[in-house]
Every structure is written in C-alpha cells, then in structure tokens.
Enzyme design. Structure first.
Site, PDB file in Angstrom:
ATOM      1  CD  GLU A  46     -34.672  18.481   7.521  1.00  0.00           C
ATOM      2  OE1 GLU A  46     -34.063  17.435   7.397  1.00  0.00           O
ATOM      3  OE2 GLU A  46     -34.246  19.645   8.307  1.00  0.00           O
ATOM      4  CE  LYS A 113     -30.593  17.026   7.312  1.00  0.00           C
ATOM      5  NZ  LYS A 113     -31.753  16.431   7.912  1.00  0.00           N
ATOM      6  CB  CYS A 165     -31.610  20.874   7.622  1.00  0.00           C
ATOM      7  SG  CYS A 165     -31.713  21.371   9.913  1.00  0.00           S
ATOM      8  CG  ASN A 436     -41.883  10.613  49.038  1.00  0.00           C
ATOM      9  OD1 ASN A 436     -41.070  11.569  48.740  1.00  0.00           O
ATOM     10  ND2 ASN A 436     -40.548   8.621  49.015  1.00  0.00           N
ATOM     11  CB  THR A 460     -44.299  21.872  38.643  1.00  0.00           C
ATOM     12  OG1 THR A 460     -44.373  21.143  39.874  1.00  0.00           O
ATOM     13  CG2 THR A 460     -46.133  22.661  38.747  1.00  0.00           C
TER      14      THR A 460
END
EC number: 6.3.5.1
Length: 628
Positions: A46, A113, A165, A436, A460
């Site tokens: 697509e 589509k 799709c 902090n 992270t």
C-alpha cells in the site's frame, strides 16, 4: 473452465515517506526480481511510491503529482509483467488511497480504497476519501485518460480484484461483491503495523478468505520502521482455497523481500505446494525482532551514527542495550556482515573489510562497540550491584563503557537553591526535589556524548512508568528515541530473563537478580519502584482495563476486587493512586521522545491514546469507589 497457471509474486518493501530515490529503487528491484522469476503478476504494498506515513503531506496536491510522475517511471519498467503499485491520487480536491495496475508498460486501471482505518494508531479519514462500491469513473492526468474505481481486472483469463488493507477487515468487504462476478484472485496491498501476535490474526484473515470465497489470495505488507513510530513486519502471504502456499520470514532487514508461487486456476485447482502454518511464535521473540529492526531503520533513516545510553544497570536501560546488540546480531544474520555494515552508512570500506575478516561472534561485538556507547553515572545512593550489572552487561555485548559520578554536580545545584532559600534541603521536606535533581543532572553529560558521536540518545522510559509519570522530565526521559515506552515493566522483566536463557545474553544475569529501583533515595530507605507505586502486575491490569478496554474507574475496581487482587482498602488506594497520577502526568506523556508501537495498544498521545492535559482528574469517579 480451462486450467490456467499464473506465477504470482508479492514483495514486502522497506519504504520511507517521500524518499523518492530510495522508494523507487526498491520498487525497481522488486520488479526486476519478479521478472527474473518469470512472474506474470507482482503485488507491491500500500502507498509504496510515497510511503504510507506521509501524514498531513497527503493533503498537499503536489505530493500526488510527484507520485504520479514516479508511477509513469515505474510503468516503463513493467515490460511483459503486470504490477500493482500503491500511490495517493488527488482528484476533485479529494485524496484517494489507490492501487494502480500496470500491464506490459500500460496503465489499465486504478482501484481506490473503500474503507478507511480509523482506530488505534490510524487516522486515515483525515487524509483519504473512501471510494464508493461498484463505481467506476475516468480521470485525466498529464493529457491521458485512465479508469478509476471498483474495477475487475483480468490476467490470461483469470479475473482479479483488490482489497486494500482495511477493506479486508470489514464485514461488507469488497470480496463479498467480487466473487459473484467470477473473480478468482484477490490482491491485498497493505500497510498493517506490527503488534504482538497480530500476524496470527492476519494469517487467518487471508487463509479464511481464500477458503470462504474459493479463490487465491495474495497479500503484501510494508516492511520495517517506515516513518518513526510504526514498524511493519513485511508479511507476504499467498493462499488458495483455505490452504497456505507461501509465507515469508517476518521482520527481516532486507529492502525487498519477495515470495513467488505458481497458482493453478480451474474449477478444481491443483494445489501442490502447501505449507503448514506453525503455532503462534513466542511474543518475546516477536517483540525483540520488531524492536531490533525498528532501531536499525530509525538509526539509518535519521542518518545517526549509532546510539548512546545512560546504562544504570536496571531493567529498562539493560533492555535498550541488549536491543542494540540483538539489532546487530539479527542484521548480520539477515544481510551478512558486509551488507549490514554498509547499510548503516557509517563505515569506510576498509572497516567493512575488517569486520568481514573477523569470526562472526567477534564481528558482532566489534560492531556493537562502534554502534553503542554506554555510561554509568553513579551517586552516593547508587549501589555496587547496579554498577556491576551495567559494566558486566556492557562488557558481555562489546559496548563501549564509561563510568563517572555526578555527586559534585548534584551538590552544586543543591547548594545554589539552599543559598536562595536560606535553609537546607532535607529528605523529610524535599524528597521529590532531591530525587529529581539526581536524574536531571545525568542528562547533560550523556547528551554531550550523543552530540560528540552524532548518535541517538536512548531514553529508557517504559509504558508502566509513563502511565503514572514515574519518570523525571529532562532526566531519565532525555533522549531522541524512547524505544521501550510501548512495553510494560512486567513484560520487560520476563523478557530479560527469556533473552538470557534463550538468546544467550549472559550479561543479563546481574540485572535479572535485582529488584527495580530508581536508586535516588539514601540506601537505608531500600527504595524500590513497586514500593513507590504498587505491584507492576496490578498497575498494568488497571491501565489495560482503563484505557485499552475503556472501563470506568469503579468498574475497574470491581473487576479487580472480584479477582481478589488485593484487600478492598489496598485496592482502593492503588486504583485511586493510578488514576490520580495518570491525570496529573499527561503533560509528561506529551513530551516523551518518539516511541515504537509494539503492543496492541500504547499510551503515546501522538499515536494511540489522546487524553486532555487538564482534566477533572476522575475525582467524582474515584469518590464513588472510596464511598463503597
């Protein structure tokens, strides 16, 4: 009917939004490979000319104009082959998501589509207009007239049509209309994003459709991290009459991954090559495969020179480190060391030759050392356990490792504020502030390494911590990419154990013995994440019920109470804390570095879950729980 045999090909492509040269090269390579396999018909994914993730650029008319010009180039490559290629088409101030069919260098039709994806990470109705069923029109482009709409095509007497799709995921899908018209082949060009176990659903969708409609069904998905957040697994499926004929290996590092099969079309077709679909693969393997490919594509497409990571020795940073090592291992396995090194666009030829001369395991470590720089930034509150965990892991995978302390910088900031306030800062009065500042002071040094290396700084944060804001903004959230922000902490912990046991990353033995801790309070406090918050399993259950399943707070509480997750008062406290912290910390989720969509949902407000920055904080709803 007489028997007809067609060689069908489908290719997954690793495209990039508006990378005209790269996208066209992949399309050309796919066409040439299909022709070398004597394919009659090739299906491409697509919107593969522009890339699927162009977002609001689809609303710019010039994008469709350029895409059509590129389509005319593709047309000239398609001698003696039929190729289906995806592109946006701007007509009458509307944009359509289309698949164009080129047969022997002639455009014979364009299918648009019909159903737009509008859930989860999808916002297609913002850009595209759905095409009505059974409507075929003509349009003019550059002096030529073409057909567009719900077209039935033909290849050597075999009728075929499209489901693009999302079309295939709806009850009133186009195939329902096409089969009574004699269609024997359905082509599905897709941009179906990766999510855990989604391939099993997709496989059933394709194979069951081929059985229900007694047809052949060909499916081609995009491949890789295309635009930053979504990763595509590159799945290619060819099925007929409920039997799977071809399926490729998912999440490979190639630019083009093709499957071909000769398919028989007749009243009772012969199906010779049938493959058994294996049981669902381990979600641990799925997620690390997707994560490693997403990192590789993000690195090279952002033109970055590797990664930099503040490696604390805890679970989250350890997973980020091993993901880079696994990226290298999987990349070499998929491409070979020479092509992998070349594809990073980082190394001169003499270095590539050097990597090639090494034994495979040593080459992997050398490449990890060039691509990943880690630093352990300790304080007086850090433990020997986390330092040993960080260093042991970095050494085991070959990452470059630095170690320094930040106590002087922390003391400098504390003394400045103490002078201003004319009082000492204490843990009793200033707990959050003192926690902090340690996390924030870690950011400048690690950012300097990232800048010096021209590398991506990895943040992270995980999904569990993102839900409740258990992260220091401009501290452990600092980074250009947050690769694991879509994964919950409980999954991460068991994933690390699996990677040690199944993939052989013995350097994880240290972190797998530790309880997750921010290590920001004095060691005598014995700080752990779950003491600060609640058990991660409970947090994840509340989050999923609240925002994936969309239950009200009192419904979440009652369900967990029925499951006897905890005593009523403790459960009330946990549910109240979750919703309170969730509401308070939306601003943090708005500022997190871009993350990868890996599960069936995420909390990224720029992809899956939007929530107001300011709200009533569920006060009325939580009061109902606490009155119970």
């Amino acid at each position: 009917m007489e028997e007809t045999r067609l060689m069908l090909a489908a290719a997954a492509l690793n495209q990039t939004p508006m990378d005209w040269d790269g996208n066209m090269q992949n399309i050309k390579d796919a066409v040439e490979e299909a022709k070398s396999n004597k394919a009659h018909l090739l299906l491409l994914p697509e919107l593969c000319i522009t890339g699927y993730g162009c977002e609001d650029m689809f609303l710019s008319p010039w994008l469709s104009e350029v895409a059509f010009e590129k389509l005319l180039q593709v047309k000239e490559w398609c001698d003696n082959i039929t190729v289906a290629v995806g592109l946006p088409l701007f007509l009458d101030k509307k944009v359509y998501n289309t698949a164009c069919v080129i047969k022997n260098k002639e455009i014979i039709g364009v299918t648009a589509k019909q159903f737009m994806a509008n859930d989860g990470v999808h916002y297609e109705p913002r850009w595209f207009t759905p095409w009505p069923a059974d409507v075929v029109q003509e349009f003019e482009k550059f002096g030529q007239t073409y057909r567009i709409g719900d077209i039935i095509y033909e290849e050597q007497g075999v009728k075929y049509a499209f489901e693009i799709c999302e079309d295939a995921w709806r009850p009133n899908r186009p195939a329902e209309r096409h089969m009574p018209k004699g269609v024997e082949l359905i082509l599905n060009p897709s941009a179906s994003h990766f999510a855990l176990s989604k391939t099993d659903v997709r496989h059933r969708l394709v194979v069951d459709a081929s059985k229900k409609y007694r047809c052949a069904y060909v499916y081609a998905n995009l491949l890789g991290n295309e635009a930053g957040r979504m990763t595509y697994d590159g799945e290619v499926l060819i099925a007929q009459n409920g039997k799977l004929i071809r399926r490729n290996e998912l999440l490979c590092f190639k630019n083009v991954d093709m499957e071909c099969a000769e398919v028989c079309f007749s009243k009772n077709p012969t199906i010779e090559d049938v493959i058994e679909y294996l049981p669902p693969i381990d979600e641990n393997k799925e997620v690390i495969d997707a994560l490693s490919l997403a990192l590789f594509d993000y690195m090279r497409k952002s033109r970055s020179r590797g990664f930099v990571l503040s490696l604390s020795g805890g679970a989250d940073s350890s997973l980020c480190a091993v993901a880079v090592a696994e990226m290298v291992r999987k990349g070499i396995e998929s491409l070979g060391v020479v092509l992998f090194a070349a594809k990073t666009q980082m190394f001169p030829m003499k270095d590539v030759a050097y990597f090639e001369s090494l034994p495979p395991e040593q080459a992997q470590k050398e490449l990890v050392g060039r691509l990943l720089t880690c630093a352990y930034q300790g304080t007086v509150n850090s433990s020997d356990d986390t330092y040993n965990s960080a260093k042991g892991l970095a050494d085991s995978i070959g990452a470059k490792f630095f170690n320094w302390t930040i106590d002087n910088e922390v003391r400098g900031y504390i003394s400045k504020i103490e002078d201003v306030l004319q009082r000492p800062l204490t843990w009793e009065q200033d707990d959050l502030t003192l926690q902090n500042i340690q996390a924030r002071v870690r950011a400048p040094g690690i950012w300097m390494l990232a800048n010096i290396n021209n590398a991506l700084l990895m943040a992270t944060s995980n999904r569990s911590e993102g839900s409740v804001g258990y992260a220091t903004m401009d501290g452990d959230t600092a980074g250009g990419i947050s690769p694991i922000a879509g994964i919950d902490k409980a999954f991460i912990r068991q994933l690390l154990i699996w990677m040690q046991q199944e993939l052989g990353y013995e350097g994880l033995q240290y972190v797998n013995k530790l309880q997750p801790s921010a290590e920001l309070r004095p060691s005598e406090d014995e700080q752990t994440d779950e003491k600060d918050l609640m058990p991660y399993e409970v947090l994840n259950q509340i989050e999923r019920l609240a925002f994936h399943d969309r239950f009200a707070p009192h419904e979440v509480y009652n369900m967990l109470l029925e499951q006897q997750v905890a005593e009523p008062e403790m459960l009330k406290a946990w549910v109240t804390k979750f919703y309170t912290l969730w509401s308070r910390n939306q601003w943090k989720r708005e500022r997190y570095a871009p993350s990868f969509h890996l599960d069936d949902y995420n909390i990224d407000p720029r992809s899956w879950l939007r929530f107001p920055i300011l709200s009533g904080g569920f006060q009325t709803e939580l009061a109902k729980i606490n009155e119970a």
